[in-house]
Scaffold this active site. Sequence first.
Site, PDB file in Angstrom:
ATOM      1  N   CYS A   7       0.787  -1.142  -0.006  1.00 44.00           N
ATOM      2  CA  CYS A   7      -0.025   0.053  -0.029  1.00 44.00           C
ATOM      3  C   CYS A   7       0.961   1.194   0.045  1.00 44.00           C
ATOM      4  O   CYS A   7       2.231   1.162  -0.342  1.00 44.00           O
ATOM      5  CB  CYS A   7      -1.194  -0.142   1.109  1.00 44.00           C
ATOM      6  SG  CYS A   7      -0.203  -0.108   2.732  1.00 44.00           S
ATOM      7  N   ASN A  10       2.481   1.451   4.288  1.00 48.49           N
ATOM      8  CA  ASN A  10       2.439   0.087   5.158  1.00 48.49           C
ATOM      9  C   ASN A  10       2.307   0.444   6.496  1.00 48.49           C
ATOM     10  O   ASN A  10       2.935  -0.145   7.595  1.00 48.49           O
ATOM     11  CB  ASN A  10       4.108  -0.308   4.788  1.00 48.49           C
ATOM     12  CG  ASN A  10       4.347  -1.731   5.181  1.00 48.49           C
ATOM     13  OD1 ASN A  10       5.352  -1.820   5.676  1.00 48.49           O
ATOM     14  ND2 ASN A  10       3.375  -2.467   5.329  1.00 48.49           N
ATOM     15  N   CYS A  12      -1.476   0.898   7.398  1.00 50.95           N
ATOM     16  CA  CYS A  12      -2.894   0.573   7.450  1.00 50.95           C
ATOM     17  C   CYS A  12      -3.271  -0.803   6.764  1.00 50.95           C
ATOM     18  O   CYS A  12      -3.515  -1.788   7.237  1.00 50.95           O
ATOM     19  CB  CYS A  12      -3.917   1.755   6.952  1.00 50.95           C
ATOM     20  SG  CYS A  12      -3.414   3.237   7.880  1.00 50.95           S
ATOM     21  N   ARG A  13      -3.654  -0.641   5.454  1.00 48.87           N
ATOM     22  CA  ARG A  13      -3.962  -1.775   4.681  1.00 48.87           C
ATOM     23  C   ARG A  13      -3.107  -2.807   4.308  1.00 48.87           C
ATOM     24  O   ARG A  13      -3.608  -3.861   4.660  1.00 48.87           O
ATOM     25  CB  ARG A  13      -4.567  -1.196   3.137  1.00 48.87           C
ATOM     26  CG  ARG A  13      -5.550  -0.206   3.315  1.00 48.87           C
ATOM     27  CD  ARG A  13      -5.749   0.774   2.042  1.00 48.87           C
ATOM     28  NE  ARG A  13      -4.682   1.440   2.130  1.00 48.87           N
ATOM     29  CZ  ARG A  13      -4.214   2.307   0.816  1.00 48.87           C
ATOM     30  NH1 ARG A  13      -5.222   2.308  -0.224  1.00 48.87           N
ATOM     31  NH2 ARG A  13      -3.359   3.229   0.694  1.00 48.87           N
ATOM     32  N   SER A  14      -1.911  -2.738   3.813  1.00 46.88           N
ATOM     33  CA  SER A  14      -0.954  -3.741   3.670  1.00 46.88           C
ATOM     34  C   SER A  14      -0.557  -4.365   5.141  1.00 46.88           C
ATOM     35  O   SER A  14      -0.547  -5.709   5.101  1.00 46.88           O
ATOM     36  CB  SER A  14       0.127  -3.389   3.012  1.00 46.88           C
ATOM     37  OG  SER A  14       0.962  -2.407   3.377  1.00 46.88           O
ATOM     38  N   ASP A 117      -8.690   3.683   1.059  1.00 44.27           N
ATOM     39  CA  ASP A 117      -7.530   4.251   2.237  1.00 44.27           C
ATOM     40  C   ASP A 117      -8.286   4.567   3.559  1.00 44.27           C
ATOM     41  O   ASP A 117      -8.779   5.422   3.558  1.00 44.27           O
ATOM     42  CB  ASP A 117      -6.544   5.316   1.531  1.00 44.27           C
ATOM     43  CG  ASP A 117      -5.542   5.693   2.483  1.00 44.27           C
ATOM     44  OD1 ASP A 117      -5.357   5.095   3.530  1.00 44.27           O
ATOM     45  OD2 ASP A 117      -4.468   6.468   2.178  1.00 44.27           O
TER      46      ASP A 117
HETATM   47  P1  4NP Z   1      -1.610   2.932   4.137  1.00 45.06           P
HETATM   48  O1  4NP Z   1      -2.606   4.322   4.611  1.00 45.06           O
HETATM   49  O2  4NP Z   1      -1.419   3.350   2.753  1.00 45.06           O
HETATM   50  O3  4NP Z   1      -3.060   2.144   3.961  1.00 45.06           O
HETATM   51  O4  4NP Z   1      -0.974   2.444   5.136  1.00 45.06           O
HETATM   52  C1  4NP Z   1      -1.705   5.495   4.733  1.00 45.06           C
HETATM   53  C2  4NP Z   1      -0.641   5.699   5.754  1.00 45.06           C
HETATM   54  C3  4NP Z   1      -0.358   6.846   5.820  1.00 45.06           C
HETATM   55  C4  4NP Z   1      -0.342   8.017   4.873  1.00 45.06           C
HETATM   56  C5  4NP Z   1      -1.154   7.468   3.887  1.00 45.06           C
HETATM   57  C6  4NP Z   1      -2.014   6.319   3.720  1.00 45.06           C
HETATM   58  N1  4NP Z   1       0.475   9.106   4.737  1.00 45.06           N
HETATM   59  O5  4NP Z   1       0.028   9.868   4.398  1.00 45.06           O
HETATM   60  O6  4NP Z   1       1.338   9.081   5.790  1.00 45.06           O
END
Ligand code: 4NP
Length: 147
Positions: A7, A10, A12-14, A117
């Site tokens: 993702c 790294n 939340c989703r992954s 997201d």
């Molecule tokens: P992820 O979510 O891609 O599912 O881990 C996010 C985590 C952090 C950010 C964006 C999305 N960020 O902008 O810091």
Amino acid sequence: MKILMVCLGNICRSPLAHGVMQHLVEQQGLGWHIDSAGTGGWHVGAPPDHRAIAVARRHGIDISGQRAQQLQPHHLNSFDHIFAMDRSNLRNLLAMADTPAQRARIRLFLDDREVPDPYYEDDLFESVFQMVEARCQEWIELLKRTK
Ligand code: 4NP
């Protein structure tokens, strides 16, 4: 079998896809190697977001020991299947790939849809968990047949 979940951050989703897939694989004694990475490097070394840890814990899965890492070119050679959570992640992965063999390993985790997201939307964590869990089960059945 080696599977990498990808993702943006790294955190939340992954990590959820990583933790759920690892849990299911262990339950079934499959011995597959599961990992996750982010296309961005902002959170390298950090544990998953507390909301991701909490939703996984509610479903009996501990992802608190994971640490974020940034996707590296070598990942494209060391995993059999690389799953992108959304189309932006998919584009970034494909831009990093420079051989047809690498490109063939990369695809969207949900086939034709994105995992939303949840970073800016607390309410999404539960539905993200549900869609990730259902799809991990489907992938296990599909990949068991292609071994
Ligand atoms: P992820 O979510 O891609 O599912 O881990 C996010 C985590 C952090 C950010 C964006 C999305 N960020 O902008 O810091």
